[in-house]
Design a protein around this motif. Sequence first.
Motif, PDB file in Angstrom:
ATOM      1  N   ALA A 425      41.797  44.251  32.061  1.00  0.00           N
ATOM      2  CA  ALA A 425      43.265  44.515  31.913  1.00  0.00           C
ATOM      3  C   ALA A 425      44.088  43.944  32.910  1.00  0.00           C
ATOM      4  O   ALA A 425      45.147  43.314  32.616  1.00  0.00           O
ATOM      5  CB  ALA A 425      43.626  46.058  32.142  1.00  0.00           C
ATOM      6  N   THR A 426      43.443  43.952  34.063  1.00  0.00           N
ATOM      7  CA  THR A 426      44.476  43.234  35.166  1.00  0.00           C
ATOM      8  C   THR A 426      44.376  41.493  34.927  1.00  0.00           C
ATOM      9  O   THR A 426      45.247  40.837  35.337  1.00  0.00           O
ATOM     10  CB  THR A 426      43.960  43.705  36.472  1.00  0.00           C
ATOM     11  N   LYS A 427      43.189  41.157  34.622  1.00  0.00           N
ATOM     12  CA  LYS A 427      43.011  39.693  34.520  1.00  0.00           C
ATOM     13  C   LYS A 427      43.959  39.280  33.392  1.00  0.00           C
ATOM     14  O   LYS A 427      44.646  38.200  33.408  1.00  0.00           O
ATOM     15  CB  LYS A 427      41.522  39.415  34.126  1.00  0.00           C
ATOM     16  N   LYS A 428      43.940  39.873  32.226  1.00  0.00           N
ATOM     17  CA  LYS A 428      44.818  39.532  31.089  1.00  0.00           C
ATOM     18  C   LYS A 428      46.189  39.794  31.570  1.00  0.00           C
ATOM     19  O   LYS A 428      47.081  38.907  30.793  1.00  0.00           O
ATOM     20  CB  LYS A 428      44.451  40.164  29.783  1.00  0.00           C
ATOM     21  N   LEU A 429      46.578  40.433  32.148  1.00  0.00           N
ATOM     22  CA  LEU A 429      47.983  40.707  32.852  1.00  0.00           C
ATOM     23  C   LEU A 429      48.421  39.469  33.258  1.00  0.00           C
ATOM     24  O   LEU A 429      49.594  39.251  33.353  1.00  0.00           O
ATOM     25  CB  LEU A 429      48.122  41.896  33.654  1.00  0.00           C
ATOM     26  N   ARG A 430      47.489  39.089  34.427  1.00  0.00           N
ATOM     27  CA  ARG A 430      47.985  37.836  34.972  1.00  0.00           C
ATOM     28  C   ARG A 430      48.176  36.378  34.174  1.00  0.00           C
ATOM     29  O   ARG A 430      49.097  35.833  34.369  1.00  0.00           O
ATOM     30  CB  ARG A 430      46.994  37.392  35.983  1.00  0.00           C
ATOM     31  N   THR A 431      47.558  36.739  32.919  1.00  0.00           N
ATOM     32  CA  THR A 431      47.654  35.492  31.984  1.00  0.00           C
ATOM     33  C   THR A 431      49.117  35.754  31.372  1.00  0.00           C
ATOM     34  O   THR A 431      49.698  34.966  31.053  1.00  0.00           O
ATOM     35  CB  THR A 431      46.397  35.731  30.964  1.00  0.00           C
ATOM     36  N   VAL A 432      49.257  36.885  30.918  1.00  0.00           N
ATOM     37  CA  VAL A 432      50.838  37.290  30.317  1.00  0.00           C
ATOM     38  C   VAL A 432      51.838  36.936  31.174  1.00  0.00           C
ATOM     39  O   VAL A 432      52.808  36.326  30.633  1.00  0.00           O
ATOM     40  CB  VAL A 432      50.527  38.899  29.976  1.00  0.00           C
ATOM     41  N   LEU A 433      51.708  37.113  32.334  1.00  0.00           N
ATOM     42  CA  LEU A 433      52.610  36.643  33.282  1.00  0.00           C
ATOM     43  C   LEU A 433      52.899  35.174  33.646  1.00  0.00           C
ATOM     44  O   LEU A 433      53.986  34.708  33.731  1.00  0.00           O
ATOM     45  CB  LEU A 433      52.513  37.395  34.764  1.00  0.00           C
ATOM     46  N   ASP A 434      51.612  34.670  33.530  1.00  0.00           N
ATOM     47  CA  ASP A 434      52.010  33.233  33.550  1.00  0.00           C
ATOM     48  C   ASP A 434      52.396  32.656  32.163  1.00  0.00           C
ATOM     49  O   ASP A 434      53.152  31.815  32.226  1.00  0.00           O
ATOM     50  CB  ASP A 434      50.332  32.625  33.497  1.00  0.00           C
ATOM     51  N   ASN A 435      52.030  33.285  31.003  1.00  0.00           N
ATOM     52  CA  ASN A 435      52.891  32.928  29.887  1.00  0.00           C
ATOM     53  C   ASN A 435      54.128  33.203  29.782  1.00  0.00           C
ATOM     54  O   ASN A 435      55.029  32.481  29.179  1.00  0.00           O
ATOM     55  CB  ASN A 435      52.120  33.730  28.563  1.00  0.00           C
TER      56      ASN A 435
END
Length: 511
Positions: A425-435
């Motif tokens: 969950a936290t790893k994909k959150l970082r991807t969402v914020l980069d996007n």
Amino acid sequence: MTVTIQPTGISPADVLAVARGDAKVVLAPATLAAMATSRSIVDDIEADGRPVYGVSTGFGALANTFVAPERRAELQHALIRSHAAGIGAPMPREVVRAMMLLRVRSLALGHSGVRPLVAEALVDLLNHEVTPWVPEHGSLGASGDLAPLAHCALVLLGDGWVLGPDGQRQPAADALRRAGLAPVELAAKEGLALINGTDGMLGMLLLAIHDAAHLFTMADVTAALAIEAMLGSDRPFLPELHAIRPHPGQGVSATNIHRLLQHSAVMDSHRDDVAHAVQDAYSMRCAPQVAGAARDTLDFVRTVAGRELLSVVDNPVVLPDGRVESTGNFHGAPLGFAADFLAIAAAEVGAIAERRVDRLLDVTRSRDLPAFLSPDAGVNSGLMIAQYTAAGIVAENRRLAAPASVDSLPTSGMQEDHVSMGWAATKKLRTVLDNLTSLLAVELLSAVRGLQLRAPLTPSPAGRAAIAALGGAIGEPGPDVFLAPLIETAREVVATATLRATVEQEIGELN
């Protein structure tokens, strides 16, 4: 800067300073004393010969297997080696440094029963900039981040890999030798204390909170610029309209946008125009309602992370009265839920930004701007495909916004029969914020081009600052150019503090 770890813990700012600023780390004398007291309890248990989980037994589904005293050090080393079972690309250096610092913090709370030298060894890795190679896959958020933390602990033993200066992995033994550090020999309980906990997911969440706070403010900036370029109205952002729906974040975003739209000849040009639309589209008028809800979500997530920074997440824990008790505090559900919630919010901030980009580029809705913001549309495509890129990223963020924390898979012979998926969950959150950074970059680029096309009308101070920040890279409206570098430049402007600082010099601090 130096971060001093007290037995009461550390702050989010401390984590950022060590993870991103390479601040040095020091253990306070009171911290060393708390760990020594905790360790003495474990030593007494060993002397008594009592069966205690993690001290004199196996782990997980092997918790009922008694381990003879002469093999307990071997047990701790075997635990680290077997649990360092991750695979995939390495986690970013900042994540690993945050994770190591948070593990030191956990040991420093004095409930883990480790010798002070174990925490000091982790501090040495941080201060000598020895960064373990931690693969991206391996954690289920069950017993915390077992595999990622085991990859960190393995380096303490002189085994495993580290991140080299070129990003390639190198043998840990060589890195320790170059740094003048010696491997650690673990004693009873210490291997388990190095890997049980939520440090990886908490580290990523704290970094994400910092990034999201900046991006949500930048979302107000890019929204205001797009609204200005489209000859939108500033009236929906009047404070009295948001006081009657008192969601805190909504009020903050509305105030930001209203202030950003003042002192603009572009806005003044149509303020009393009877042909001007009575109501703007939702993507313009409802910008504070969406961005504000995201801000309120961020406040909730910040509260959860703050509590976790105060938490003892080891298992078992050593209590001051001499008891060693098993807990479930390592379960990452609070962090997984929070990360999933913030990913949903951030994805929607990006989605509404893409809708404004689409309006800016559409000649039927952009209020007299040329098609795709090209002065010579037809031969030239302008920013047409930049919107394609944004649409593709929005679609990816929608997939990433699907919660990871509902996707439990049982492990360890059904001993760990419900897991948090907090790492995912936290790893994909970082991807969402980069996007989200990329989506706001496309909106910034489109809004700046739109404001340039409104010349000779003078834009707001924010508009002038944005044109100055991008103008050297994108030039004046004209024939098509290689677009990818312009988007990269806009990404840099969104991600860093320069544009925000320039705007704040003109209109005061944004929230």
